[in-house]
Write an enzyme that holds these catalytic residues in place. Sequence first.
Site: not given
Ligand SMILES: O=C[C@H](O)[C@H](O)[C@H](O)COP(=O)(O)O
Length: 268
Positions: A105-106, A108, A119, A127
């Site tokens: 997963d990614g 923030d 989130g 998640e």
């Molecule tokens: O609610 C979204 C998630 O937690 C995402 O994994 C997080 O926002 C990271 O997203 P990104 O890979 O677009 O930076």
Amino acid sequence: MSLTDSKRLAAYKAVDTHLNSATRIIGIGSGSTVVFVVERIVQRGNVKKNKLDGKNENSNQVLEELDLAQCVFVPTSFQSRQLIIDNGLNLGEIDQYQEIDITIDGADEVDENLNAIKGGGACHLREKVVAESSKKFIIAADYTKKSTVLGEKWIQGIPIEVIPFCYSLVLNSLRLLGCQNLNLRMGKNKAGPIITDNGNFVIDAYFGKLDGQQFLGSDKFMFINSPSEVLKRIKLLTGVVEVGLFVGMAEIAYFGEDDGHSVSILKK
Ligand SMILES: O=C[C@H](O)[C@H](O)[C@H](O)COP(=O)(O)O
């Protein structure tokens, strides 16, 4: 290196290091970085055709082919469900699997102890359910997400999913906890608040920046030193469904660095 390339680098590294021919049930996180996780998984479905041998950053690594027909992919949001379907992968639902082999997963923001804020896309409830069901929870992120203490980089606040009719109560309870800046997250191109995949609202709760190093709410409420304490206190508020603080959940995090290298941080 661009942010997009940095996300791709971290995602490919996570997939190449942790997915092998024995991996069967795979959790797919949400967000822009996870797009590259799925991209790499699909490439790994045919290693020879995609000429992946020796293309990994670690040139000694032999990439095993993934038998994608034998794998099931568990989504964490509408977005990741669509990613799975659009790439022709087998879709599974979280309530079908008590145990997931691995989830990538990614995030923030990720601190040096691998605590994470998640989130930003309002997907943190599912998640967290998928991460908690996983034998291994891996984070892949670009270099802007790496920090020493949570809150250094992600300053818009902790995402909190709440039951819609409770939002006013939760706002008040968060104020009493010492929260300095609260926002009911609003939709873009939609009048009113965003609605999560679970039909709820999201509040972003910022506890204030005292100086460059510390986050304090009330005089006893220290953010950085005790993310687990913050998580517990917010989670206990009536009306809160889930908090976007992932404390002690990730085993390892991969970051694509600005200079084109990837780095990893292991759980201590
Ligand atoms: O609610 C979204 C998630 O937690 C995402 O994994 C997080 O926002 C990271 O997203 P990104 O890979 O677009 O930076």
